[in-house]
Design a protein around this motif. Structure first.
Motif, short mmCIF file in Angstrom:
data_model
loop_
_atom_site.label_atom_id
_atom_site.label_comp_id
_atom_site.label_asym_id
_atom_site.label_seq_id
_atom_site.Cartn_x
_atom_site.Cartn_y
_atom_site.Cartn_z
N PRO A 203 0.82 -1.22 0.00
CA PRO A 203 0.00 0.00 0.00
C PRO A 203 0.85 1.27 0.00
CG PRO A 203 -0.87 -1.58 1.57
CD PRO A 203 0.45 -2.13 1.11
N HIS A 205 0.11 4.06 1.39
CA HIS A 205 0.13 4.40 2.82
C HIS A 205 -1.05 3.66 3.47
CE1 HIS A 205 -3.22 7.22 2.24
NE2 HIS A 205 -2.57 7.69 1.19
N SER A 208 -4.69 3.12 2.02
CA SER A 208 -4.78 3.51 0.61
C SER A 208 -4.96 2.28 -0.28
CB SER A 208 -3.50 4.24 0.20
OG SER A 208 -3.52 4.50 -1.20
N ARG A 210 -4.19 2.30 -3.39
CA ARG A 210 -3.11 2.39 -4.37
C ARG A 210 -1.87 1.67 -3.86
NH1 ARG A 210 -2.65 8.62 -5.62
NH2 ARG A 210 -1.50 7.92 -7.46
N ARG A 264 4.65 10.89 -3.81
CA ARG A 264 5.09 10.13 -2.64
C ARG A 264 5.94 10.99 -1.71
NH1 ARG A 264 7.96 4.97 -5.01
NH2 ARG A 264 8.40 4.65 -2.77
N TYR A 267 3.75 13.55 0.07
CA TYR A 267 2.99 12.92 1.14
C TYR A 267 3.88 12.68 2.35
CZ TYR A 267 0.25 9.53 3.78
OH TYR A 267 -0.43 8.89 4.79
#
Length: 281
Positions: A203, A205, A208, A210, A264, A267
């Motif tokens: 994942p 995060h 998530s 995604r 990324r 984040y």
């Protein structure tokens, strides 16, 4: 000028410390060099990283040295190390020499060369180990932003001096093999059932849907306790090989809907800020 607490990557000081590489002069020192290796070295030497205005805390930045050298048959190899089993983090992992940015370091190259000298005794003499290029940064699983610095080891008389509290073993791996799913070496019979290349999607995060694809390559030394090349080290080596040989890997590089590196990093940067704000409460 940037704040002393932050750095921008790629570092804007690249221009002053990267003299024009005299490729013909350097490769003339190599007894045997395949044409594909020559083209790979030239492509890396001509590579210019894409500039991204990414702001990230300096204390969360690091650099690694991708030290390439030419083997006896003219192929390119990279130096890798097995981290000491006594280290607090990532003990026993297969890694590139490198570490956190020091306050005295002016750029990523200085960080990578200093750390490689401290860990494996690799000479900092740029005539023996010239710079090829500096790549865009990669985000590690622990939130550290890592800049790869690619160099070419010309002096075959250089001998490693391992800092044993940090490094247990030093070995090499064929650069071209980071684009392949086929093993470049005869495997130990006890490892035959394990594929040379594999991957897992994790994942982006917590919570998530995604995913981020993590790649794994066997070193051929697993029976002796050496871990596969994986995570950010594998990602860096795939990128170096792709630039050098001008080829895409035989496998799918990204998971479906995988976020880009900028997303990324942003984040992770926001997570750092939230953690710092929470610590102040």
């Amino acid at each position: 000028m940037s704040s002393p607490h932050y750095v921008y990557f790629p570092i804007d000081l690249l221009g002053f410390h990267r003299p024009r590489l005299q490729l013909r002069k350097h490769v003339s020192q190599i007894p045997v060099l395949k044409q594909e290796s020559r083209r790979c070295i030239r492509a890396l030497a001509n590579y210019t990283p894409r500039r991204k205005n990414i702001k990230y805390p300096r204390e969360r930045c690091a650099a690694v040295l991708v030290a390439l050298f030419v083997g006896r048959k003219g192929d390119l190899y990279v130096l890798l190390s097995k981290r000491a089993s006594t280290l607090r983090t990532y003990a026993g992992d297969t890694a590139l020499p490198g570490g956190k940015v020091d306050k005295r370091d002016r750029n990523a190259e200085e960080t990578a060369r200093r750390e490689a000298f401290e860990e494996i005794g690799l000479a900092t003499d740029k005539s023996k180990v010239p710079l090829l290029c500096v790549l865009e940064p990669f985000l590690a699983g622990n939130g550290v932003l890592i800049t790869p610095v690619v160099v070419l080891v010309l002096d075959n008389m250089l001998r490693p001096v391992l800092n044993t509290p940090e490094v247990a073993q030093l070995f090499s791996h064929p650069l071209a093999s980071f684009l392949s799913t086929e093993s470049p070496f005869p495997q130990d019979q006890s490892m035959v059932e394990f594929p040379y290349y594999s991957y897992e999607d994790t994942p982006f995060h917590r919570g998530s849907p995604r995913k981020i694809r993590l790649h794994h390559f066997l070193t051929g030394r697993e029976a002796g306790g050496v871990k596969p090349i994986f995570g950010v080290t594998a990602a860096i080596m795939i990128r170096v090989a792709s630039i050098g040989y001008g080829l895409e890997p035989e496998f799918l590089l990204k998971a479906p809907s995988q976020p880009g590196m900028r997303e990324r990093v942003e984040y992770a940067s926001n997570e750092n800020k939230r953690a710092q704000a929470k610590a102040k409460l």
